[in-house]
Design an enzyme around this catalytic site. Structure first.
Site, PDB file in Angstrom:
ATOM      1  N   GLU A 188     -75.070 -67.120  12.390  1.00  0.00           N
ATOM      2  CA  GLU A 188     -75.310 -68.538  12.809  1.00  0.00           C
ATOM      3  C   GLU A 188     -76.340 -68.931  11.590  1.00  0.00           C
ATOM      4  O   GLU A 188     -77.301 -69.424  11.972  1.00  0.00           O
ATOM      5  CB  GLU A 188     -76.134 -68.358  14.042  1.00  0.00           C
ATOM      6  CG  GLU A 188     -75.174 -67.900  15.238  1.00  0.00           C
ATOM      7  CD  GLU A 188     -75.880 -67.601  16.415  1.00  0.00           C
ATOM      8  OE1 GLU A 188     -76.916 -67.959  16.592  1.00  0.00           O
ATOM      9  OE2 GLU A 188     -75.027 -66.805  17.443  1.00  0.00           O
ATOM     10  N   HIS A 278     -80.421 -71.257  16.831  1.00  0.00           N
ATOM     11  CA  HIS A 278     -79.261 -70.451  16.904  1.00  0.00           C
ATOM     12  C   HIS A 278     -78.177 -71.555  16.606  1.00  0.00           C
ATOM     13  O   HIS A 278     -78.297 -72.571  16.475  1.00  0.00           O
ATOM     14  CB  HIS A 278     -79.296 -69.757  18.297  1.00  0.00           C
ATOM     15  CG  HIS A 278     -80.023 -68.718  18.482  1.00  0.00           C
ATOM     16  ND1 HIS A 278     -79.395 -67.508  18.374  1.00  0.00           N
ATOM     17  CD2 HIS A 278     -81.272 -68.368  18.844  1.00  0.00           C
ATOM     18  CE1 HIS A 278     -80.392 -66.573  18.677  1.00  0.00           C
ATOM     19  NE2 HIS A 278     -81.403 -67.294  18.946  1.00  0.00           N
ATOM     20  N   GLU A 354     -79.589 -74.822  19.939  1.00  0.00           N
ATOM     21  CA  GLU A 354     -78.172 -74.420  19.718  1.00  0.00           C
ATOM     22  C   GLU A 354     -77.557 -75.412  19.056  1.00  0.00           C
ATOM     23  O   GLU A 354     -77.546 -76.661  19.303  1.00  0.00           O
ATOM     24  CB  GLU A 354     -77.471 -74.135  20.992  1.00  0.00           C
ATOM     25  CG  GLU A 354     -78.041 -72.885  21.805  1.00  0.00           C
ATOM     26  CD  GLU A 354     -77.447 -71.284  21.237  1.00  0.00           C
ATOM     27  OE1 GLU A 354     -76.844 -71.287  20.092  1.00  0.00           O
ATOM     28  OE2 GLU A 354     -77.895 -70.408  21.786  1.00  0.00           O
TER      29      GLU A 354
END
Length: 396
Positions: A188, A278, A354
């Site tokens: 990531e 992330h 995210e």
């Protein structure tokens, strides 16, 4: 004397023996039917990250088949996904990519304009870039670099402490302790691009908002929690196959020294706000997963997290509030995850940001998709909701 290149030495070649490289070469005879497979993380069934170089294919239409893509960790990540490519390893652009579920294959189609081209799952953030980031940050009088541990492969685990002493603005209240970690999952890489933007703005002494934050808080940043996995070309695990974001309840030196080092230092400093950066394979958007659904989550903490998300959405249209993970998604794994363990341990807002591997579908970019540059800008934007959170904390 001129050098004549024979056809044998200019034949198509695919390699991945470099930082974060990952591919198995199965067949390269026909450029229209190149067969490749993604290597699994060491001692793990996780795989999805790929990063490889193609040489000798200038002006040749390529059909690159990743034949085991249908067995990858997150198959939902392939529909509507486009791989990235680069000639200079600085500018990464999107290329035509198709997922064929019946065959379980991801097919990358591109005609290189130059003789050497790299393909990757997302724009890599190399170990050398990481070391440069640490070294450059250290040049600021606001930043200290701390060695907090050694990984299983022997790499350094570094932490940046960003703080300032300003007698004119120091108040009777103790400073808040804010922690930011990135790249527990090494594939990531957008997480470290985001951390770069966050660090750069925080260290900008001409940025009044950044300086106001440092009047009220000390910031601890671990830009790369998983150096071994990053260098090995892993998607999700460290050198021994441990998923670091499932190690927070009981980390060990033998299996997850990275988490143990960070957790130990957190217990010394305390944590008032935590952000873990992330990437998400499937969802084509940026979102924050807070602690909603966790047992015994105080209402006051939930309100702070919701306000943080709203404030971020107000300053950066690349962030949205409508989509994300459902409450209770992680079940019995909940408190093995960083954000949930930290939130419970310190009774504080503790959130996972995210970012997409795909394009952000509300603001698509046909050429670059979700990119390092936009990740950097999102990192810069994080200072705004942090500042608002600190203002409210100091007014209590």
């Amino acid at each position: 004397m001129s050098l004549t290149i024979t056809p044998a030495t200019s034949a198509l070649k695919i390699s991945s023996q470099f930082d974060s490289g990952n591919i198995h070469v199965l067949e390269t005879t026909n450029p229209q039917d190149i067969q490749l497979s993604i290597r699994r993380d060491n001692q793990s069934d996780f795989f999805q990250w790929f990063h490889f170089r193609v040489q000798g294919a200038k002006n040749q239409p390529l059909n690159l088949r990743l034949v085991n893509a249908g067995e990858a960790a997150y198959v939902d990540g392939w529909p509507d996904y486009r791989a990235v490519a680069s000639y200079d390893r600085e500018t990464w652009f999107r290329v035509e990519t198709l997922f064929e579920p019946a065959k379980g294959e991801l097919v990358i189609q591109h005609t290189p304009a130059q003789n050497s081209i790299y393909f990757a799952y997302f724009a890599p953030y190399s170990w050398e870039q990481h070391l440069d980031l640490i070294g450059q940050a250290q040049q600021s009088p606001l930043c200290e670099v701390h060695d907090i541990g050694t990984t299983l492969d022997g790499h350094d685990l570094n932490l940046l402490k960003v703080s300032q002493h300003n007698p004119a603005s120091d108040s009777a209240k103790a400073k808040q302790q804010i922690w930011v970690t990135a790249r527990q999952h090494p594939g990531e890489s957008m997480a470290e691009w985001c951390a770069e933007g966050f660090i750069a703005r925080l260290l900008d002494q001409d940025d009044a908002l950044a300086q106001s934050i440092l009047d009220m808080a000390d910031i601890y940043i671990v830009p790369n929690m998983n150096p071994d996995g990053s260098i090995r070309g892993h998607l999700r695990t460290n050198a021994c196959g441990a998923n670091l974001n499932r190690e927070w309840e009981s980390p060990t030196l033998e299996r997850s020294p990275e988490v143990l080092a960070v957790r130990t230092l957190m217990q010394k400093t305390g944590v008032d706000l935590f952000l873990d950066l992330h990437g998400d394979e499937a969802l084509p958007c940026n979102f924050i997963a807070g602690q909603e659904g966790a047992p015994h989550l105080p209402e006051a903490v939930l309100q702070q997290e919701n306000r943080f998300k709203q404030n971020l959405a107000q300053v950066n249209p690349d962030f949205q509030l409508e989509r994300g993970y459902p409450p209770g998604k992680f079940g019995p794994e909940t408190f093995t995850i960083a954000a949930f363990w930290v939130g419970r341990e310190f009774n504080c807002p503790s959130m996972t940001l995210e970012m997409p591997f795909k394009d952000y579908d509300n603001r698509p970019d046909a050429d670059f998709g979700w990119s390092p540059e936009r990740s950097i800008k999102l990192g810069e934007s994080l200072l705004n909701p942090i500042y608002r959170w600190l203002q409210l904390k100091n007014s209590d």
